[in-house]
Design a protein around this motif. Structure first.
Motif, PDB file in Angstrom:
ATOM      1  N   GLU A   7     -44.274 -18.292 -70.959  1.00  0.00           N
ATOM      2  CA  GLU A   7     -44.624 -19.437 -71.799  1.00  0.00           C
ATOM      3  C   GLU A   7     -45.105 -18.977 -73.166  1.00  0.00           C
ATOM      4  OE1 GLU A   7     -46.650 -22.918 -73.429  1.00  0.00           O
ATOM      5  OE2 GLU A   7     -47.501 -20.946 -73.076  1.00  0.00           O
ATOM      6  N   ALA A   8     -45.887 -17.898 -73.189  1.00  0.00           N
ATOM      7  CA  ALA A   8     -46.377 -17.374 -74.468  1.00  0.00           C
ATOM      8  C   ALA A   8     -45.227 -16.830 -75.310  1.00  0.00           C
ATOM      9  CB  ALA A   8     -47.417 -16.279 -74.213  1.00  0.00           C
ATOM     10  N   MET A   9     -44.234 -16.203 -74.652  1.00  0.00           N
ATOM     11  CA  MET A   9     -43.100 -15.639 -75.390  1.00  0.00           C
ATOM     12  C   MET A   9     -42.252 -16.723 -76.057  1.00  0.00           C
ATOM     13  SD  MET A   9     -41.681 -12.673 -72.833  1.00  0.00           S
ATOM     14  CE  MET A   9     -42.656 -11.235 -72.401  1.00  0.00           C
ATOM     15  N   THR A  10     -42.173 -17.889 -75.433  1.00  0.00           N
ATOM     16  CA  THR A  10     -41.295 -18.941 -75.941  1.00  0.00           C
ATOM     17  C   THR A  10     -42.019 -19.929 -76.841  1.00  0.00           C
ATOM     18  OG1 THR A  10     -41.699 -20.213 -73.901  1.00  0.00           O
ATOM     19  CG2 THR A  10     -39.753 -18.804 -73.956  1.00  0.00           C
ATOM     20  N   THR A  11     -43.309 -19.717 -77.090  1.00  0.00           N
ATOM     21  CA  THR A  11     -44.063 -20.615 -77.965  1.00  0.00           C
ATOM     22  C   THR A  11     -43.861 -20.203 -79.415  1.00  0.00           C
ATOM     23  OG1 THR A  11     -45.756 -20.999 -76.277  1.00  0.00           O
ATOM     24  CG2 THR A  11     -46.356 -21.490 -78.556  1.00  0.00           C
ATOM     25  N   ALA A  12     -43.439 -21.143 -80.240  1.00  0.00           N
ATOM     26  CA  ALA A  12     -43.209 -20.853 -81.650  1.00  0.00           C
ATOM     27  C   ALA A  12     -44.542 -20.601 -82.354  1.00  0.00           C
ATOM     28  CB  ALA A  12     -42.483 -22.019 -82.312  1.00  0.00           C
ATOM     29  N   PRO A  13     -44.552 -19.749 -83.386  1.00  0.00           N
ATOM     30  CA  PRO A  13     -45.791 -19.508 -84.134  1.00  0.00           C
ATOM     31  C   PRO A  13     -46.383 -20.818 -84.666  1.00  0.00           C
ATOM     32  CG  PRO A  13     -44.098 -17.930 -84.768  1.00  0.00           C
ATOM     33  CD  PRO A  13     -43.426 -18.940 -83.885  1.00  0.00           C
ATOM     34  N   GLY A  14     -47.654 -21.024 -84.388  1.00  0.00           N
ATOM     35  CA  GLY A  14     -48.313 -22.248 -84.838  1.00  0.00           C
ATOM     36  C   GLY A  14     -48.095 -23.444 -83.930  1.00  0.00           C
ATOM     37  N   GLY A  15     -47.273 -23.265 -82.881  1.00  0.00           N
ATOM     38  CA  GLY A  15     -47.007 -24.366 -81.978  1.00  0.00           C
ATOM     39  C   GLY A  15     -48.051 -24.471 -80.876  1.00  0.00           C
ATOM     40  N   VAL A  16     -47.922 -25.510 -80.054  1.00  0.00           N
ATOM     41  CA  VAL A  16     -48.864 -25.700 -78.953  1.00  0.00           C
ATOM     42  C   VAL A  16     -48.446 -24.810 -77.791  1.00  0.00           C
ATOM     43  CG1 VAL A  16     -49.387 -28.052 -79.633  1.00  0.00           C
ATOM     44  CG2 VAL A  16     -47.534 -27.638 -78.030  1.00  0.00           C
ATOM     45  N   ASP A  17     -49.432 -24.414 -76.986  1.00  0.00           N
ATOM     46  CA  ASP A  17     -49.128 -23.610 -75.816  1.00  0.00           C
ATOM     47  C   ASP A  17     -49.963 -24.097 -74.638  1.00  0.00           C
ATOM     48  OD1 ASP A  17     -51.699 -21.981 -75.594  1.00  0.00           O
ATOM     49  OD2 ASP A  17     -51.060 -21.425 -77.616  1.00  0.00           O
ATOM     50  N   THR A  72     -60.917 -16.582 -77.164  1.00  0.00           N
ATOM     51  CA  THR A  72     -60.982 -15.352 -76.375  1.00  0.00           C
ATOM     52  C   THR A  72     -60.211 -15.493 -75.071  1.00  0.00           C
ATOM     53  OG1 THR A  72     -63.092 -14.654 -77.300  1.00  0.00           O
ATOM     54  CG2 THR A  72     -62.523 -13.773 -75.141  1.00  0.00           C
ATOM     55  N   LEU A  73     -60.465 -16.572 -74.333  1.00  0.00           N
ATOM     56  CA  LEU A  73     -59.783 -16.778 -73.055  1.00  0.00           C
ATOM     57  C   LEU A  73     -58.298 -17.038 -73.260  1.00  0.00           C
ATOM     58  CD1 LEU A  73     -62.402 -18.963 -71.117  1.00  0.00           C
ATOM     59  CD2 LEU A  73     -61.960 -16.502 -70.923  1.00  0.00           C
ATOM     60  N   ARG A  74     -57.952 -17.678 -74.358  1.00  0.00           N
ATOM     61  CA  ARG A  74     -56.537 -17.956 -74.617  1.00  0.00           C
ATOM     62  C   ARG A  74     -55.760 -16.659 -74.829  1.00  0.00           C
ATOM     63  NH1 ARG A  74     -52.928 -18.415 -78.405  1.00  0.00           N
ATOM     64  NH2 ARG A  74     -54.355 -17.713 -80.033  1.00  0.00           N
TER      65      ARG A  74
END
Length: 488
Positions: free
Chosen positions: A417-427, A435-437
């Motif tokens: 999920e992190a790999m497919t999230t666009a920069p600045g997009g929601v995750d 920190t936890l994110r």
């Protein structure tokens, strides 16, 4: 040959034995060649994630050289801690230290797109994590129960899975080309260089013997390098520029990038220290079994853990990355049958010399990203294979299958999920504190935590129950029916 030059079996199994120099020096350099590419690759990956320019005229060029230089220097110094020892620090065994791949998924989110500004928090985390790692030496024997092959195999597998994407991106031309939407990204020329490295590596690994087999990745990269020179992909002017713009000699600088306390960095490095400590315990055991035919002593395991942590802490002060024992060198000891720690000390001195000469880092930097990608494909694939090998020791009953399934689903799911999230997009973790994110996005730490907790909490009684309930008909039932139904 005189009797004085003939080593007895007892001498070969003795860590304190020193072979004749004409034999010890080539053996020491052999250890360096076996780990050299793996040792400097994390620095190049982290620099790429930070957004450093790789050209010799780039303003980031000196920083990239420095990171490569520190990778070599502190691998050598950490190895000296293991072989020479200082008090309780060091195992007095032929343990080769090098930059750890395990921390890369933790480091990339810390520096992503931040350039030099992201390095202060990273190296502060390396320092604190290293001190925590060293403290584990006092209790390593008592906490090993919490990290069985089910947990360590899962973590190592996820580390490899998190990194395999890097090999493909590098082979296609690198992240900058991809981000720019360049038509050269994924070109046949780029892939030809990467695939040549893969095929040459496999050829030497399986059809050569001795040092040629051990250094297969290095040889593959050298062949790919020459190939890029011949086809004009690597201009001679670029090599000359890198060589001329690098100093002949340079000393490390303490806190070169400053000091920044980041909760994500400190927690991430401390938690991954558990994994690194267990890996070192396994390597120490492998060395004593393969080289001396005995079990490792508590003193050796504790000393190795102290050296692991303090070597990492020293590296953090000067801008180096976490160090750990290198497993490929364990195999080299088993192959040569020479247990001498003084042989590895010679290799450590060679690494230190390389680390003090930035021109060597300048030459390493000229390796085309596609060529490095071919080597990375093999190396990171081997990380996954090592994790699967650890998992082969697991008793796959229902209890362990459930633990593995839940931890893998969460960990790999968060990675993807992190790999497919666009920069600045929601995750998926956007509502968590920063920190936890960052820690959760790696996938590795959540998976490890889930596996450790479930392994400690779930009753062992489940281990005796059938696996049919969760096997999905995979236990030899072609139709998925229970055995009593097949008789009707």
């Amino acid at each position: 040959m005189s009797h004085a030059t003939i080593s007895t079996p007892e001498q070969l199994r003795d860590p304190n034995y020193t072979p004749a120099l004409q034999r010890a020096i080539p053996l020491g350099i052999q250890h360096v060649l076996a780990m050299f590419v793996s040792n400097v690759t994390p620095a190049i990956i982290v620099a790429g994630a930070a957004g450093f320019g790789f050209g010799s005229n780039s303003p980031d060029f000196p920083e990239l050289l420095y990171l490569i230089q520190m990778s070599m220097l502190f691998a050598g110094l950490a190895t000296l801690l293991q072989t020479v020892t200082i008090g309780r620090v060091g195992a007095a065994l032929p343990i080769v230290q090098g930059t750890s791949f395990a921390f890369i998924p933790i480091m990339i989110p810390l520096v992503a797109g931040k350039g030099v500004d992201g390095l202060a928090a990273l190296f502060t985390g390396v320092l604190i994590g290293g001190l925590f790692h060293a403290a584990l030496g006092f209790v390593i024997g008592k906490i090993r129960f919490a990290l069985p092959p089910l947990v360590t195999g899962l973590v190592v597998t996820l580390i490899g899975l998190a990194l395999v994407k890097v090999g493909i991106e590098y082979s296609a031309g690198g992240v900058p080309l991809k981000a720019a939407g360049s038509a050269d990204y994924g070109s046949l020329v780029n892939w030809s260089a990467a695939l040549l490295v893969v095929f040459v590596t496999l050829g030497f690994k399986f059809f050569a013997r001795g040092m040629l087999s051990i250094s297969a990745v290095l040889i593959g990269i050298m062949v790919g390098y020459v190939y890029c020179l011949l086809i004009g992909k690597l201009p001679f002017e670029a090599i000359a520029g890198s060589w001329n713009n690098a100093a002949v000699f340079a000393l490390p600088q303490p806190f070169k990038y400053g000091w920044e306390l980041s909760g994500a960095a400190v927690i991430g490095f401390c938690l991954m220290a558990f994994v690194s400590a267990v890996e070192t315990v396994g390597d120490v055991s492998g060395i004593t079994k393969g080289g001396a035919g005995r079990e490792a002593t508590d003193r050796e395991i504790e000393g190795a853990t102290f050296a692991d942590g303090l070597g990492t802490a020293m590296a953090g002060v000067f801008g180096g990355f976490p160090n750990t024992s290198f497993s490929q060198n364990v195999g080299l000891i088993a192959m040569t049958g020479i247990m001498s720690r003084h042989v590895v000390t010679i290799g450590a001195v060679f690494l230190i010399i390389c680390g003090l000469v930035p021109k060597i880092g300048g030459l390493i930097r000229t390796v085309p990203i596609e060529v490095l990608g071919g080597g990375v494909i093999v190396m990171f694939g081997m990380v996954v294979a090592a994790g699967i090998s650890m998992l082969s020791d697991v008793n796959w009953n229902r209890r362990n299958m459930v633990i593995f399934a839940v931890a893998l689903s969460v960990g790999l799911g968060l990675q993807l999920e992190a790999m497919t999230t666009a920069p600045g997009g929601v995750d998926a973790l956007q509502h968590l504190p920063e920190t936890l994110r960052i820690l959760g996005a790696s996938g590795i730490l959540p998976a490890a935590l889930i596996a450790i907790v479930l392994n400690l909490l779930l009753p062992d009684e489940l281990a005796d129950e059938s696996t049919e309930e969760v096997s999905g008909g995979m236990q030899g039932h072609g139709s998925g029916l229970r055995r009593d139904e097949t008789r009707k």
